[in-house]
Scaffold this active site. Structure first.
Site, mmCIF file in Angstrom:
data_model
loop_
_atom_site.group_PDB
_atom_site.id
_atom_site.type_symbol
_atom_site.label_atom_id
_atom_site.label_comp_id
_atom_site.label_asym_id
_atom_site.label_seq_id
_atom_site.Cartn_x
_atom_site.Cartn_y
_atom_site.Cartn_z
ATOM 1 N N CYS A 115 5.638 2.485 -1.248
ATOM 2 C CA CYS A 115 6.496 0.942 -1.574
ATOM 3 C C CYS A 115 7.363 0.316 -1.844
ATOM 4 C CB CYS A 115 5.412 1.336 -3.692
ATOM 5 S SG CYS A 115 3.532 1.736 -3.492
ATOM 6 N N HIS A 252 7.559 -5.556 -5.957
ATOM 7 C CA HIS A 252 5.869 -5.257 -6.088
ATOM 8 C C HIS A 252 5.556 -5.137 -6.723
ATOM 9 C CE1 HIS A 252 3.733 -1.881 -4.246
ATOM 10 N NE2 HIS A 252 4.115 -0.869 -4.844
ATOM 11 N N ASN A 282 -2.207 -3.511 -4.009
ATOM 12 C CA ASN A 282 -1.092 -3.256 -3.784
ATOM 13 C C ASN A 282 -1.096 -2.304 -2.294
ATOM 14 O OD1 ASN A 282 0.647 -1.707 -3.317
ATOM 15 N ND2 ASN A 282 0.931 -0.262 -5.615
#
Ligand code: UT7
Length: 325
Positions: A115, A252, A282
């Site tokens: 990520c 993020h 996500n």
């Protein structure tokens, strides 16, 4: 003193057509729209079609970023793809994106920091541009996380989605002050002791399979708020900016509660935070450039805007980039 900075010339994004809502999720696992929205802020996510690959999403995002930058693909000499879901174990997805765009010069490679991948890739590209080794880079975050989800695990499968986002960076001479356009500061960090909290239980070198994502959500959550706040603090101290001087936070997108927690710690209002989680979930390395793209399309990014990006992910890896648009 004149120094080279990596100026962001264009941004683009692509998400697969297929949308999966929380109601669709509730048909697969024991969950509800209320639970997902309340605990995460996610309403829906995009899921790649059978045969639609990470590089396909990446190429589409790069094309849009290139058009908006006004830069010819043949003038690109560096392609970096941040991904944890490559088309193949090798070659790098970046080289497939490079070929798909008709580029056959310079270098292309992948960065694997899950990520945090986009923050890592921006940092690497910026370093290579500032030294003068390359002039124009495509930095793309592209993921098909749907391929590595355990669709029977309600604790993880509801959280992730597929997509890609890209920026075009160009090395430009600047005055070397913090008022310059371009990437002003970046910091990347990792600590491999935390692998067991977020990982994929397969791989060519261990199980010879692709494996599935495994996560201890509660522990990851705790570390995320702590580590992201820490690296933002370091960025502000190093550059001498106060949190209220940042025009736009592009975090993020993992959990709305994490974003709210960080915003509270920094005392920044919701109007300064870009949130795309609701419709994307996500998307790992794609989430920051997807959010940048949304901010651009909503005209929230203006020339001169001070933009702070941050991420935390498997490894653990984490980091932040401060840039002036
Ligand atoms: O991008 C990389 C970084 N990743 C992250 O930052 C993710 C960080 N973690 C999180 O976002 C949150 O921890 C989650 C959203 C994953 C989970 O939220 P939580 O508030 O930490 O829930 P929990 O894992 O503590 O689970 C609470 C309850 C459990 O039931 P019991 O044991 O209390 O009876 C779970 O089984 O919620 C249950 N649960 C669900 N219920 C309905 C877990 N997933 C679901 C679900 N639907 N999808």
């Amino acid at each position: 003193m004149a120094v080279n900075r990596s100026v962001i010339r264009g941004v683009g994004a692509y998400v697969p057509k297929r949308v999966m809502t929380n109601a669709d999720m509730a048909k697969i696992v024991d969950t509800t729209d209320d639970w997902i929205v309340e605990r995460t802020g996610i309403h829906s996510r995009h899921i790649a079609e059978e045969g639609e690959k990470t590089s396909d999403l990446g190429i589409a995002a790069c094309r849009q970023a290139l058009v908006r930058s006004g830069i010819d693909p043949l003038d690109i000499d560096l392609v970096i793809c941040a991904t944890a879901t490559p088309d193949r174990t090798f070659p790098a997805t970046a080289t497939r994106i490079q070929a798909g765009l008709g580029i056959n010069r310079g270098a292309a490679f992948d960065v694997q920091a899950v990520c945090s991948g986009f923050v890592y890739a921006l940092t690497v590209a910026d370093s290579l541009l500032r030294t003068g080794q390359f002039r124009r880079a495509l930095v793309v975050g592209a993921e098909t996380f749907s391929r590595i989800l355990d669709w029977s695990d309600r604790g993880t499968c509801v959280l992730f989605g597929d997509g890609a986002g890209a920026v075009v960076l160009e090395a430009q001479p600047t005055h070397g002050t913090r008022e310059d356009r371009g990437i002003l500061f970046s910091r990347i960090r990792s600590d491999g002791r935390f692998e067991d909290l977020l990982y994929v239980d397969g791989g060519p070198g261990s199980t010879k399979t692709t494996g599935h994502l495994r996560m201890n959500g509660r522990e990851v959550f705790r570390h995320a708020v702590q580590k992201i706040s820490g690296v933002i603090e370091e960025t502000l101290v190093a550059t001498g900016y106060a949190a209220d001087e940042i025009d736009l936070f592009v975090p993020h997108q993992a959990n709305k509660r994490i974003l709210d927690g960080i915003a509270r710690k920094l005392n920044v209002g919701p109007e300064k935070i870009v949130v795309t989680l609701g419709k994307h979930g996500n998307t790992s390395a794609a989430s920051i450039p997807l959010a940048l793209n949304q901010a651009f399309e909503e005209r929230r990014l203006k020339e001169g805007s001070l933009v702070l990006m941050e991420a935390m992910g498997g490894g653990f890896t984490w980091g932040a980039v401060l840039a002036r648009w």
